[in-house]
Structure formats: structure tokens, C-alpha cells
Design an enzyme around this catalytic site. Structure first.
Site, PDB file in Angstrom:
ATOM      1  N   SER A 144       0.873  -1.181   0.048  1.00  0.00           N
ATOM      2  CA  SER A 144       0.014   0.122   0.138  1.00  0.00           C
ATOM      3  C   SER A 144       0.714   1.311   0.150  1.00  0.00           C
ATOM      4  O   SER A 144       1.967   1.104   0.535  1.00  0.00           O
ATOM      5  CB  SER A 144      -0.789   0.098   1.358  1.00  0.00           C
ATOM      6  OG  SER A 144      -1.432   1.207   1.537  1.00  0.00           O
TER       7      SER A 144
ATOM      8  N   TYR B 285      -1.247  -0.851  10.338  1.00  0.00           N
ATOM      9  CA  TYR B 285      -1.593  -1.378   8.849  1.00  0.00           C
ATOM     10  C   TYR B 285      -0.334  -0.793   8.160  1.00  0.00           C
ATOM     11  O   TYR B 285       0.331  -1.582   7.229  1.00  0.00           O
ATOM     12  CB  TYR B 285      -2.861  -0.535   8.302  1.00  0.00           C
ATOM     13  CG  TYR B 285      -3.183  -0.794   6.873  1.00  0.00           C
ATOM     14  CD1 TYR B 285      -3.656  -1.925   6.277  1.00  0.00           C
ATOM     15  CD2 TYR B 285      -2.750   0.200   5.841  1.00  0.00           C
ATOM     16  CE1 TYR B 285      -3.753  -2.104   5.052  1.00  0.00           C
ATOM     17  CE2 TYR B 285      -2.965  -0.082   4.631  1.00  0.00           C
ATOM     18  CZ  TYR B 285      -3.337  -1.084   4.179  1.00  0.00           C
ATOM     19  OH  TYR B 285      -3.685  -1.278   2.828  1.00  0.00           O
TER      20      TYR B 285
ATOM     21  N   ILE C 171      -7.529   3.613  -3.821  1.00  0.00           N
ATOM     22  CA  ILE C 171      -8.314   2.730  -4.982  1.00  0.00           C
ATOM     23  C   ILE C 171      -9.781   2.579  -4.611  1.00  0.00           C
ATOM     24  O   ILE C 171     -10.147   2.544  -3.048  1.00  0.00           O
ATOM     25  CB  ILE C 171      -7.655   1.490  -5.051  1.00  0.00           C
ATOM     26  CG1 ILE C 171      -6.173   1.669  -5.153  1.00  0.00           C
ATOM     27  CG2 ILE C 171      -8.458   0.741  -6.247  1.00  0.00           C
ATOM     28  CD1 ILE C 171      -6.053   2.365  -6.550  1.00  0.00           C
TER      29      ILE C 171
END
Length: 244
Positions: A139, A152, A185
Site C-alpha cells: 500500500s 496497517y 483505490i
């Protein structure tokens, strides 16, 4: 004989788009999903309508035994995969001060250890054949860090580190390892941010919009294909210029 791919986290979003892309390119597709049974059934029907040999398999990538079964079934159906796409992942927004140990462990179990299980389990067959392509999905936050997504961001940074290290270790065995790093996205995962935040992120993106799962899938397929046969250890950003 058609080439084959094993894709984790394939029921929705980027994984689903990857499954469709490989099927459209006449690859045999083994698609792994964790819980989204209805979405998985819909994907299976779609792939069959495209005429692609496929199999949908439910497996929790944090469970070593489940991953062994997944890889075994994929090999039984379509032989040793020519490509493995490690896409399974979770996300969570939370202040660092509010994170629990369970939050941290769960994030790394799915996003990092899951990748470890899949690659290590499939690796002996790839080594025996001396060829293969592994594509991981990180990411943009694994590259830049994301506020309120520390765990994350850390897990996705680990995906990048694993990718680069594996590329060095496996290169002489004919196995390429690359990473796609999506920006913002249009997926279910990102819709948790809300329309206002997504609009702001689109404005910050030089191309002036957020990306689509299909645009990420195109990059994944390219890295997996022979067109990228001299590409390994790379992190390909699909982010509209958000991070340069």
C-alpha cells in the site's frame, strides 16, 4: 498448456479484479477467499462465463494447515502455479494510543504472516521447477505511513521488505518477486474513509481521481507475466502520482 495463478484475497476489490484479469488472459485461476462466500460464488460464475478454468477455495491465510490445503488443491487442479499473487489483507483506522495488542497481532497475522505461509508453502514446487513469479500487494501507506493506521502502515512496509529480500534470495532459482503498491483505490476497504475524505484524496492526487481495482490488476498481471521477465525486487506504485 495454459499458465496458472494462485490469488489470495480474491473475492472482492483488487483481488477480484486480478482474478478477472488473469482469466481474460486465458490463465487458469485458483482464487482464495476467507469469508465472503456470496461474493466468491459470484466471482466463480463470472470466471466460468469468461471460459477460464478456475477454482474458488475458502482458506484463512493465517492458518498454516488451511494454506497447505489451498496450495495442494491448486497444484492438483492446475499444476505448480506460474504466478502467486499475495493480496489477502485487512485494514483498520484507529489512533495509535487506542490500539490493542490484538489489533496489532491480527493486522500482522493477516497481512504479513499470511503472505509468509502462502509463499513458503508454495516455494518447494517453484524451486523444483526453477521458475515462477510472486507478486505481493502492499500500500502507499507502507511507503509513506498513514495517520491513524500505524499498524496497517507497519504491516504493509513489512510486505515491501519481504518482497525485496525474497527477490535477492530467490533470483538465482529463476523466481521473480515484485510488489504492487496501490494508492487510493475504489474498493470496499477504502470506502470506510467516507466520500468527503475520498474526494479530498482525489484532489491531492496529480491525476485528479482515485484509482480502480482494474488498474491495479493490470500492474499485477504485467509483473506476473513474461513481459516483466527481467524485473524483480521492485515496488510498482499505482497511485496516480500521489507518492512520487
Amino acid at each position: 498448456m495454459s499458465k496458472s495463478v494462485l490469488i489470495t484475497g480474491a473475492a472482492r476489490g483488487i483481488g477480484r479484479a486480478c482474478a478477472r484479469k488473469f482469466a481474460q488472459e486465458n490463465w487458469c485461476v485458483t482464487a482464495c477467499y476467507a469469508q465472503a462466500q456470496q461474493a466468491a460464488r459470484a466471482l466463480e460464475q463470472e470466471l466460468r462465463e469468461l471460459g477460464a478454468p478456475c477454482r474458488l477455495i475458502q482458506a484463512d491465510v493465517t492458518d498454516r494447515a488451511a494454506v497447505r490445503r489451498l496450495v495442494s488443491l491448486a497444484q492438483a487442479d492446475f499444476g505448480t502455479p506460474d504466478a502467486i499473487v499475495c493480496n489477502a489483507g485487512i485494514a483498520q483506522q484507529k489512533l495509535f494510543s487506542d490500539l490493542t495488542e490484538d489489533d496489532w497481532d491480527r493486522m500482522f497475522d493477516v497481512n504479513v504472516k499470511g503472505m509468509f505461509h502462502v509463499i513458503q508453502t508454495a516455494l518447494p514446487a517453484l524451486l523444483e521447477r526453477q521458475s515462477g513469479s510472486i507478486v505481493t500487494v502492499s500500500s502507499i501507506w507502507g511507503q509513506t505511513g498513514g495517520s491513524c493506521e500505524v499498524h496497517y502502515s507497519a504491516a504493509k512496509a513489512a510486505v515491501i521488505g519481504m518482497t525485496k529480500a525474497l527477490a535477492k534470495e530467490l533470483g538465482l532459482s529463476g523466481i521473480r518477486v515484485n510488489c504492487v503498491s496501490p494508492g487510493v483505490i475504489d474498493t470496499d476497504m477504502n470506502r470506510m474513509h467516507g466520500a468527503q475524505v475520498l474526494d479530498a484524496l482525489a484532489e491531492e492526487t496529480p491525476l485528479g481521481r482515485i484509482g480502480t481495482p482494474e488498474e491495479v490488476a493490470d500492474a499485477v498481471f504485467w509483473l506476473a507475466s513474461e513481459q516483466a521477465r527481467f524485473v524483480t525486487g521492485q515496488v510498482l506504485g499505482v497511485n496516480g502520482g500521489y507518492y512520487i
